[in-house]
Design a protein around this motif. Structure first.
Motif, PDB file in Angstrom:
ATOM      1  N   ARG A  42       0.929  -1.227   0.040  1.00  0.00           N
ATOM      2  CA  ARG A  42      -0.095   0.118   0.149  1.00  0.00           C
ATOM      3  C   ARG A  42       0.804   1.143   0.062  1.00  0.00           C
ATOM      4  O   ARG A  42       1.831   1.258   0.792  1.00  0.00           O
ATOM      5  CB  ARG A  42      -0.984  -0.004   1.380  1.00  0.00           C
ATOM      6  CG  ARG A  42      -1.694  -1.114   1.178  1.00  0.00           C
ATOM      7  CD  ARG A  42      -2.648  -1.139   2.618  1.00  0.00           C
ATOM      8  NE  ARG A  42      -3.144  -2.365   2.766  1.00  0.00           N
ATOM      9  CZ  ARG A  42      -4.410  -2.459   2.047  1.00  0.00           C
ATOM     10  NH1 ARG A  42      -4.844  -1.862   1.382  1.00  0.00           N
ATOM     11  NH2 ARG A  42      -5.164  -3.670   2.149  1.00  0.00           N
ATOM     12  N   VAL A  43       0.557   2.118  -1.032  1.00  0.00           N
ATOM     13  CA  VAL A  43       1.505   3.272  -1.055  1.00  0.00           C
ATOM     14  C   VAL A  43       0.594   4.685  -1.071  1.00  0.00           C
ATOM     15  O   VAL A  43      -0.375   4.879  -1.383  1.00  0.00           O
ATOM     16  CB  VAL A  43       2.013   3.261  -2.530  1.00  0.00           C
ATOM     17  CG1 VAL A  43       3.159   4.022  -2.487  1.00  0.00           C
ATOM     18  CG2 VAL A  43       2.402   1.639  -2.957  1.00  0.00           C
ATOM     19  N   ASN A  44       1.246   5.625  -0.341  1.00  0.00           N
ATOM     20  CA  ASN A  44       0.858   7.112  -0.499  1.00  0.00           C
ATOM     21  C   ASN A  44       2.058   7.764  -0.756  1.00  0.00           C
ATOM     22  O   ASN A  44       3.138   7.399  -0.957  1.00  0.00           O
ATOM     23  CB  ASN A  44       0.132   7.126   0.878  1.00  0.00           C
ATOM     24  CG  ASN A  44      -0.783   8.528   0.767  1.00  0.00           C
ATOM     25  OD1 ASN A  44      -0.891   9.188  -0.088  1.00  0.00           O
ATOM     26  ND2 ASN A  44      -1.241   8.825   1.804  1.00  0.00           N
ATOM     27  N   ASN A  45       1.776   9.120  -0.815  1.00  0.00           N
ATOM     28  CA  ASN A  45       2.587  10.080  -0.794  1.00  0.00           C
ATOM     29  C   ASN A  45       2.135  11.451  -0.036  1.00  0.00           C
ATOM     30  O   ASN A  45       1.268  11.907  -0.124  1.00  0.00           O
ATOM     31  CB  ASN A  45       2.742  10.336  -2.236  1.00  0.00           C
ATOM     32  CG  ASN A  45       3.761  11.445  -2.838  1.00  0.00           C
ATOM     33  OD1 ASN A  45       3.736  12.481  -2.101  1.00  0.00           O
ATOM     34  ND2 ASN A  45       4.548  10.831  -3.669  1.00  0.00           N
ATOM     35  N   ARG A  46       3.361  11.800   0.873  1.00  0.00           N
ATOM     36  CA  ARG A  46       3.147  12.817   1.582  1.00  0.00           C
ATOM     37  C   ARG A  46       2.882  14.117   1.011  1.00  0.00           C
ATOM     38  O   ARG A  46       2.306  14.846   1.445  1.00  0.00           O
ATOM     39  CB  ARG A  46       4.612  13.023   2.477  1.00  0.00           C
ATOM     40  CG  ARG A  46       4.546  11.996   3.970  1.00  0.00           C
ATOM     41  CD  ARG A  46       3.614  12.544   4.920  1.00  0.00           C
ATOM     42  NE  ARG A  46       3.614  11.274   5.878  1.00  0.00           N
ATOM     43  CZ  ARG A  46       4.230  11.238   6.971  1.00  0.00           C
ATOM     44  NH1 ARG A  46       5.421  11.866   7.173  1.00  0.00           N
ATOM     45  NH2 ARG A  46       4.192  10.260   7.870  1.00  0.00           N
ATOM     46  N   LYS A  66      -5.178   6.803  12.281  1.00  0.00           N
ATOM     47  CA  LYS A  66      -5.732   5.832  12.884  1.00  0.00           C
ATOM     48  C   LYS A  66      -7.057   5.302  12.302  1.00  0.00           C
ATOM     49  O   LYS A  66      -7.986   4.614  12.821  1.00  0.00           O
ATOM     50  CB  LYS A  66      -6.336   6.593  14.373  1.00  0.00           C
ATOM     51  CG  LYS A  66      -5.154   7.037  15.222  1.00  0.00           C
ATOM     52  CD  LYS A  66      -5.675   7.793  16.493  1.00  0.00           C
ATOM     53  CE  LYS A  66      -4.306   8.254  17.108  1.00  0.00           C
ATOM     54  NZ  LYS A  66      -4.923   9.187  17.966  1.00  0.00           N
ATOM     55  N   LEU A  67      -7.368   5.481  10.990  1.00  0.00           N
ATOM     56  CA  LEU A  67      -8.546   5.292  10.402  1.00  0.00           C
ATOM     57  C   LEU A  67      -8.789   3.705  10.388  1.00  0.00           C
ATOM     58  O   LEU A  67     -10.004   3.509  10.887  1.00  0.00           O
ATOM     59  CB  LEU A  67      -8.334   5.626   8.870  1.00  0.00           C
ATOM     60  CG  LEU A  67      -9.506   5.756   8.030  1.00  0.00           C
ATOM     61  CD1 LEU A  67     -10.763   6.694   8.444  1.00  0.00           C
ATOM     62  CD2 LEU A  67      -9.202   5.988   6.758  1.00  0.00           C
ATOM     63  N   ASP A  68      -7.879   2.858  10.310  1.00  0.00           N
ATOM     64  CA  ASP A  68      -8.262   1.508  10.342  1.00  0.00           C
ATOM     65  C   ASP A  68      -8.839   1.082  11.920  1.00  0.00           C
ATOM     66  O   ASP A  68      -9.814   0.190  12.009  1.00  0.00           O
ATOM     67  CB  ASP A  68      -7.100   0.678  10.040  1.00  0.00           C
ATOM     68  CG  ASP A  68      -6.952   0.413   8.344  1.00  0.00           C
ATOM     69  OD1 ASP A  68      -8.172   0.715   7.684  1.00  0.00           O
ATOM     70  OD2 ASP A  68      -6.058   0.098   7.808  1.00  0.00           O
ATOM     71  N   LYS A  69      -8.156   1.953  12.814  1.00  0.00           N
ATOM     72  CA  LYS A  69      -8.576   1.192  14.081  1.00  0.00           C
ATOM     73  C   LYS A  69      -9.690   1.837  14.753  1.00  0.00           C
ATOM     74  O   LYS A  69     -10.438   1.030  14.989  1.00  0.00           O
ATOM     75  CB  LYS A  69      -7.371   1.728  15.035  1.00  0.00           C
ATOM     76  CG  LYS A  69      -6.580   0.773  15.805  1.00  0.00           C
ATOM     77  CD  LYS A  69      -5.709   1.184  16.734  1.00  0.00           C
ATOM     78  CE  LYS A  69      -4.172   0.905  16.078  1.00  0.00           C
ATOM     79  NZ  LYS A  69      -2.895   1.664  16.906  1.00  0.00           N
ATOM     80  N   TYR A 125       5.542   3.572   2.063  1.00  0.00           N
ATOM     81  CA  TYR A 125       4.994   2.304   1.517  1.00  0.00           C
ATOM     82  C   TYR A 125       4.749   1.522   2.940  1.00  0.00           C
ATOM     83  O   TYR A 125       5.365   1.492   3.907  1.00  0.00           O
ATOM     84  CB  TYR A 125       5.926   1.493   0.820  1.00  0.00           C
ATOM     85  CG  TYR A 125       7.004   2.280   0.054  1.00  0.00           C
ATOM     86  CD1 TYR A 125       6.616   2.925  -1.190  1.00  0.00           C
ATOM     87  CD2 TYR A 125       8.231   2.542   0.427  1.00  0.00           C
ATOM     88  CE1 TYR A 125       7.613   3.815  -1.824  1.00  0.00           C
ATOM     89  CE2 TYR A 125       9.409   3.450  -0.180  1.00  0.00           C
ATOM     90  CZ  TYR A 125       8.762   3.912  -1.505  1.00  0.00           C
ATOM     91  OH  TYR A 125       9.372   4.627  -2.076  1.00  0.00           O
ATOM     92  N   GLU A 126       3.836   0.550   2.858  1.00  0.00           N
ATOM     93  CA  GLU A 126       3.516  -0.448   3.705  1.00  0.00           C
ATOM     94  C   GLU A 126       3.161  -1.805   3.033  1.00  0.00           C
ATOM     95  O   GLU A 126       2.657  -1.669   1.967  1.00  0.00           O
ATOM     96  CB  GLU A 126       2.232  -0.220   4.652  1.00  0.00           C
ATOM     97  CG  GLU A 126       2.679   0.754   5.570  1.00  0.00           C
ATOM     98  CD  GLU A 126       1.375   1.063   6.683  1.00  0.00           C
ATOM     99  OE1 GLU A 126       1.428   1.936   7.480  1.00  0.00           O
ATOM    100  OE2 GLU A 126       0.388   0.007   6.418  1.00  0.00           O
ATOM    101  N   THR A 127       3.522  -2.888   3.718  1.00  0.00           N
ATOM    102  CA  THR A 127       3.442  -4.331   2.718  1.00  0.00           C
ATOM    103  C   THR A 127       2.704  -5.129   3.689  1.00  0.00           C
ATOM    104  O   THR A 127       3.296  -5.350   5.100  1.00  0.00           O
ATOM    105  CB  THR A 127       4.726  -4.566   2.488  1.00  0.00           C
ATOM    106  OG1 THR A 127       5.437  -3.555   1.809  1.00  0.00           O
ATOM    107  CG2 THR A 127       4.548  -5.995   1.304  1.00  0.00           C
ATOM    108  N   LYS A 156      -4.661   6.598   2.988  1.00  0.00           N
ATOM    109  CA  LYS A 156      -4.776   6.716   4.228  1.00  0.00           C
ATOM    110  C   LYS A 156      -3.347   6.314   4.805  1.00  0.00           C
ATOM    111  O   LYS A 156      -3.068   6.620   6.043  1.00  0.00           O
ATOM    112  CB  LYS A 156      -5.908   5.783   4.977  1.00  0.00           C
ATOM    113  CG  LYS A 156      -5.506   4.149   4.858  1.00  0.00           C
ATOM    114  CD  LYS A 156      -6.629   3.487   5.788  1.00  0.00           C
ATOM    115  CE  LYS A 156      -6.260   1.910   5.587  1.00  0.00           C
ATOM    116  NZ  LYS A 156      -6.360   1.405   4.001  1.00  0.00           N
ATOM    117  N   ILE A 157      -2.612   5.662   4.018  1.00  0.00           N
ATOM    118  CA  ILE A 157      -1.156   5.203   4.785  1.00  0.00           C
ATOM    119  C   ILE A 157      -0.563   6.468   4.976  1.00  0.00           C
ATOM    120  O   ILE A 157      -0.315   7.459   4.264  1.00  0.00           O
ATOM    121  CB  ILE A 157      -0.451   4.397   3.679  1.00  0.00           C
ATOM    122  CG1 ILE A 157      -1.242   3.241   3.190  1.00  0.00           C
ATOM    123  CG2 ILE A 157       0.951   4.106   4.165  1.00  0.00           C
ATOM    124  CD1 ILE A 157      -1.675   2.286   4.201  1.00  0.00           C
ATOM    125  N   ALA A 158      -0.064   6.669   6.385  1.00  0.00           N
ATOM    126  CA  ALA A 158       0.478   8.026   6.802  1.00  0.00           C
ATOM    127  C   ALA A 158       2.001   7.380   7.368  1.00  0.00           C
ATOM    128  O   ALA A 158       2.646   8.193   7.421  1.00  0.00           O
ATOM    129  CB  ALA A 158      -0.133   8.638   7.887  1.00  0.00           C
TER     130      ALA A 158
END
Lengths: 446, 446
Positions: free
Chosen positions: A168-172, A196-199, A290-292, A277-279
């Motif tokens: 999952r990728v985002n861009n600051r 915290k969106l997922d939580k 990035y998160e994986t 949403k990835i921060a």
């Protein structure tokens, strides 16, 4: 010494699982080198003042001192808790002798003195890649690094049977540009809450944005809308545009992210999504993040992550921007090995056991073993002169596939799985290539 | 952060020297696996009480604790200072799940908080092999282990250009049997004094044996005569016999040592001598003991050593005898790398740099690079679209041998050493095998 007990948080593997780990590390190294990354290793310790500068992690540092150090002398060294802090120091220390952009990989253990719990370790192995520039670093490396990581993870999937990943990728810059377009001042606070969106879910995030980050209802709504956008292709761009915010920074961030999604679609189809949403918790990321996840193991959280930082290191005169990725090798493997999802065909390298029928003939057995090894066949000589059946049992208990009988006199080799036994010349006999080395076996069906 | 300084005693390598270290470790691993040794890794920490049981080394233990541990709480963990103590603990902890005799290798860092000086490190890499039995372990493994070590060291010599070794071997049973035959009671004291032979000479050793170990002049003379015996073949046996001492233990020790010398003559000619002054400092050896010098680097002392111990570990019910060998990888490499005796053809894995003439064509360059990597050719894409000459210079500064031009349109590859440039197909072009990976280069002539 009575039987010692394991230390919680310090995983150790038996030889079979350790072999799987070796194969995983070999594959990572191979992929990183194919992409032109050079290996470095840094010492395990850094000055405590360097380790505790970072912020939250400093609570978890293990300090190190000589056992007979004077009491009252403060600890000056600590074990590194990641590979980024030591790499930044290494770059500064050796800048004059490195060629920039400098591409390095680093596979080492790190230590964190945190409370051990499911999926958390006090000692674990990380595999990091980074590209670091001197003064500047082109944006296309933001696209390159996650593709190297995906290439590596895909090889682990296809070659060794690890689960496939979803990155999952985002861009600051995208988020930053969007928030600026909404005239939000404290964008760091917004990022922290959106994380915290997922939580806690979108409604609670909206509330928090209003109550804690002083956003208007409308601003909060826009931020939540942005964060819920996710797509495996470039359609996220249109979705963002529909939110009606326009800044140059937002456009630049979107273009970077779109380029990454496009390229990943070509080289790693189905493995990467833009997910706004990835921060990432860490404040120093400034571009792509990035998160994986391991598919089917989402509960492990992100097992590999990274991003762009405009100031990996700085000596006051020169700033070194970087972009990198860190794979949590232990985090991935410990659960898969623990549940025996991945095993090896045998927990020893040995392909052939040369039998010894009487101690007087051991020298002949040693000679055969030496000939086989010279041609790359892992071989051991039976530890005890013994009867046929016992030699077979010795091999069988270790899953060694072949036993060599009659060394130097009446050479024959037996495949103990099929029972086939044939005459063989130690100067030329070769096992089938799939038997030469242990292989990883997947066990997903249990 | 201003430019950091190295920490004394914690060597770190630049990418080129690190590559040499990797090749050395790869070769060791390969050899150990060819001989059927399985890899294990143990955690970096052991309980302090385990580490400080040993005796002299306990002064050098680094203790480890969480930075926010309560003051006054004693440190309970320390960094391991060798790989034998953790291996013994691992064997006891996992005895029920291991197959004996258990053959393992272990390549890890160890830490010693000693005063840094020439050739001494606070963090260094060791490569250990051991064979350990449950209850019993046959004597032929005393012959096997040094031959595995010699095989490994010989490959480092022939494949990577490290200096050849000379292994000096003795047998504790031989010395013990000899001393008993002379009716000497405190044989440990004699061993300790004889160990100083090289440092203080035979006359002083004789004096010390009389004054400190209460030997008669005749006994002392015999002990010194024994210690000065050394031969590359079995002639040492006759020399010992001429000293006129006869016990079964002495005969057994001589036979073991003679068997080792004979076998080494066959598999590692010129690399091993029986040297009856070798005692090794450590008290737990009970059979064969080995030391190894690098020829031409004798001043480094023994860089690889080991021996037989009848009680590697014990849980009260079962005793685990072992025989092993430990190679001081850092001790060997740091001086050779420091003097640039060993270098690499290039400090990056990259074999091909794919040039980018304009940023719009980067995607085509990435595609060519991907094709080359799929066939195992380490490749990177130029970080910056630039003119011909600058691309060549980028490659040249890193000693990358090939630059690929005209990606996807007019593919050509240039050997920048010869200047030859030829048309090439990314789906089939292959560099000469000697260019595929960096190689180690010896520089003995300076």
């Amino acid at each position: 010494m009575s039987r010692p007990k394991p230390l919680s948080g310090f995983p150790e593997f038996l030889p079979g699982p350790r072999m799987v780990e070796q194969f995983v590390l070999d594959r990572l190294r191979e992929t990183f080198e194919l992409h032109g990354f050079a290996s470095i290793e840094t010492r395990a310790v850094e000055p405590v003042e360097t380790l505790t500068k970072g912020g939250e992690i400093d609570k978890e540092v293990y300090t190190v001192r000589r056992i007979h150090a004077d009491d009252g002398v403060p600890d000056e060294l600590g074990l590194h808790y990641d590979l980024t802090v030591p790499f930044a120091r290494y770059v500064l220390e050796n800048a004059g002798q490195l060629q920039f952009p400098f591409r390095r990989y680093q596979i080492q253990k790190v230590w964190r003195g945190e409370r051990p719990q499911e999926g958390r370790y006090r000692e674990f192995t990380q595999a990091d890649i980074d590209i670091v520039g001197s003064g500047e670093l082109a944006a296309h490396h933001d696209v390159e690094i996650p593709l190297v990581a995906l290439d590596a993870m895909e090889r682990l999937h296809t070659d060794l049977g690890l689960p496939p990943v979803l990155m999952r990728v985002n861009n600051r810059r995208l988020a930053q540009g969007f928030y600026t377009g909404l005239e939000i001042g404290d964008t760091a606070a917004v990022l922290r809450i959106v994380d915290k969106l997922d939580k806690v879910g979108p409604d609670r995030v909206s509330e928090l944005l209003v109550s804690e980050a002083s956003l208007t209802e409308a601003q909060a709504k826009s931020c939540v809308s942005l964060a819920t956008i996710s797509s495996a292709d470039e359609t996220f761009v249109d979705e963002v545009r529909r939110l009606g915010v326009h800044t140059d920074e937002l456009e630049a961030g979107m273009e970077q992210l779109a380029e990454l999604v496009r390229t990943a679609g070509r080289y790693a189809p189905g493995r990467l999504v833009a997910d706004l949403k990835i921060a990432r918790g860490l404040d120093y990321y400034t571009g792509t993040v990035y998160e994986t996840e391991l598919q089917g193991y989402e509960s492990l959280g992100s097992v590999a992550s990274g991003g762009r930082y405009d100031a990996l290191a700085s000596d006051g005169r020169t700033t070194y921007p970087g972009v990198g990725f860190s794979v949590g090798v232990t985090r991935i493997l410990a659960p898969l090995l623990g549940k025996q999802r991945l095993t090896v065909t045998r927990p020893v390298p040995t392909c052939v056991l040369v039998a010894v029928d009487a101690e007087e003939t051991r020298a002949a057995a040693v000679a055969v073993a030496s000939q086989l090894r010279q041609r790359g066949i892992p071989t051991e000589v039976a530890p005890k002169a013994d009867k046929f059946g016992k030699q077979i049992r010795y091999a069988d208990r270790r899953s060694i596939p072949y036993v060599w009988f009659g060394a130097g006199a009446n050479d024959e080799v037996k495949d103990i799985r099929s029972g086939d036994q044939v005459g063989a010349d130690p100067a030329s006999w070769q096992p089938p290539s799939e038997d030469l080395r242990p292989r990883v076996v997947e066990n997903w069906d249990e």
